[in-house]
Design a protein around this motif. Sequence first.
Motif, mmCIF file in Angstrom:
data_model
loop_
_atom_site.group_PDB
_atom_site.id
_atom_site.type_symbol
_atom_site.label_atom_id
_atom_site.label_comp_id
_atom_site.label_asym_id
_atom_site.label_seq_id
_atom_site.Cartn_x
_atom_site.Cartn_y
_atom_site.Cartn_z
ATOM 1 N N GLU A 145 1.002 -1.953 -0.135
ATOM 2 C CA GLU A 145 0.213 0.070 -0.333
ATOM 3 C C GLU A 145 0.834 1.697 -0.270
ATOM 4 O OE1 GLU A 145 -3.836 2.051 2.255
ATOM 5 O OE2 GLU A 145 -2.899 0.308 3.785
ATOM 6 N N GLY A 146 1.834 1.740 1.404
ATOM 7 C CA GLY A 146 2.773 2.479 1.141
ATOM 8 C C GLY A 146 3.707 3.140 -0.225
ATOM 9 N N MET A 169 1.368 4.036 -2.725
ATOM 10 C CA MET A 169 0.658 5.288 -2.761
ATOM 11 C C MET A 169 1.779 6.452 -3.022
ATOM 12 S SD MET A 169 -2.403 5.732 -1.656
ATOM 13 C CE MET A 169 -3.772 5.026 -0.785
ATOM 14 N N LYS A 170 2.983 6.469 -2.420
ATOM 15 C CA LYS A 170 4.213 7.000 -2.915
ATOM 16 C C LYS A 170 4.196 6.831 -4.587
ATOM 17 C CE LYS A 170 8.062 9.251 -1.971
ATOM 18 N NZ LYS A 170 8.739 8.924 -3.398
ATOM 19 N N ALA A 204 2.065 6.767 -7.137
ATOM 20 C CA ALA A 204 0.653 8.069 -7.262
ATOM 21 C C ALA A 204 1.781 8.702 -7.241
ATOM 22 C CB ALA A 204 -0.567 7.141 -6.432
ATOM 23 N N ARG A 205 1.514 8.882 -6.100
ATOM 24 C CA ARG A 205 2.277 11.450 -5.596
ATOM 25 C C ARG A 205 3.085 11.697 -6.674
ATOM 26 N NH1 ARG A 205 1.275 9.137 -0.150
ATOM 27 N NH2 ARG A 205 3.755 9.441 -0.240
ATOM 28 N N PHE A 230 -5.401 -2.124 -3.428
ATOM 29 C CA PHE A 230 -4.527 -0.804 -3.150
ATOM 30 C C PHE A 230 -3.921 0.064 -4.044
ATOM 31 C CE2 PHE A 230 -1.548 -3.605 0.085
ATOM 32 C CZ PHE A 230 -2.780 -3.118 1.119
ATOM 33 N N GLN A 272 -7.591 2.726 -4.574
ATOM 34 C CA GLN A 272 -7.027 3.795 -3.200
ATOM 35 C C GLN A 272 -6.169 4.990 -4.338
ATOM 36 O OE1 GLN A 272 -5.560 1.729 0.198
ATOM 37 N NE2 GLN A 272 -7.548 0.503 0.371
ATOM 38 N N ALA A 273 -4.898 4.562 -4.238
ATOM 39 C CA ALA A 273 -3.669 5.249 -4.724
ATOM 40 C C ALA A 273 -4.392 6.301 -5.711
ATOM 41 C CB ALA A 273 -2.198 4.491 -5.233
ATOM 42 N N ALA A 288 -7.116 8.528 -4.199
ATOM 43 C CA ALA A 288 -5.938 9.571 -3.529
ATOM 44 C C ALA A 288 -4.906 10.405 -4.669
ATOM 45 C CB ALA A 288 -4.584 8.966 -2.585
ATOM 46 N N SER A 289 -4.747 10.125 -5.357
ATOM 47 C CA SER A 289 -4.514 11.384 -6.774
ATOM 48 C C SER A 289 -4.564 11.708 -8.075
ATOM 49 C CB SER A 289 -2.775 10.349 -7.461
ATOM 50 O OG SER A 289 -3.156 8.948 -7.764
#
Length: 361
Positions: free
Chosen positions: A115-116, A119-120, A122-123, A157, A160-161, A164-165
């Motif tokens: 997940e982390g 997420m990273k 995607a940012r 995941f 979600q990414a 979020a992005s």
Amino acid sequence: MIVQLKKGATQEDIKRTVERLIQLADEAGIEVHYHTVQGEELPVVAVKAAGADIAKIQEERLRQLDCVEDIKRIAEPYKLASRSYLDRRIVKAGGMEVGGNRLCIIAGPCAVESEGQIMKAARDVKAAGADMLRGGAYKPRTSPYSFQGLQEEGLRFLRQAGDASGLPIVTEITDPRNIDKYQKHRVDVYQVGARNCQNYDLLKALTELKGTAAAVLLKRGMATTLEELINAAEYLLAGNVHNVMICLRGIKGIDLKYTRNSIDTGDISVLVQNCNIPIIYDPSHACGKRSLVLETSLGAVGHGANGLMIEAHPDPENALSDGHQSLYSAKDPENPMGLFRVIEDVRKYYDFRLKITGTNG
């Protein structure tokens, strides 16, 4: 042959057209195969006969039907993908248009590892200027001992990414039995990988997506000819899935000492001249080295690619899959092997080419 019906044509109109077609074929003593399709704007009946027999059908008697708008004779074995049918196809994928005058960039890691990590990533790819986020959840690997992906947890995941992005998500599907899982997690673009390019059961199953906002990205097989590739895409178009993109990613060659595959950017020009489907290029798999991704990307854009799919990872040296060909996702304008710099350079070149030629293809 493509028989295009008028706007507002009913099922009864289609039935009348097919009946007249069969009547004319019987009178000509030939056997035809037909397929009714809801086209981009108008319903069509795609007709095929052996050899040149299609010319024996009295076209003017088909035109006498008040529901017939136009008839086009198409020599290629693929019909709906041919530029003789439609000059350019604009695909809607994840809220953006692909195939117009803006270069589409899809970027992200080969695999969703945690997940982390996603997420990273995607940012990072968002900050670098990418339009979509890629990441594999179900990974078909050459070795059974290699990382196979996080499966459905990876889809969760990735979604979600993406949320979020604010980026649409692109991920490979390998098994038609998983389509419901992909729909559950609102996948925007279903990637058909190189190993499944001519998996016709999978392609037919993906016609379930007709009428939805989902798109399909069809990758070229490792030894697939261009005609075979376009015909594979035709399966989707014939199944009323209009949001289809083709992706080249290199092909198997005889000298793989310096690159992972033989770089096939020149084939983009051939596809642009012969089919109406937007072309995406994957420089990461073509060259297999992050040091060659920029040059390979520029070559693809020069040949008329509508977009690029680039692998980028927050920590390539420790990636679980394809780290050697992944760019550094963190924003660093000075790093020529960083995603930000590559996107910046290819967009400049794309805009320059567009200004000079007036077209992207």
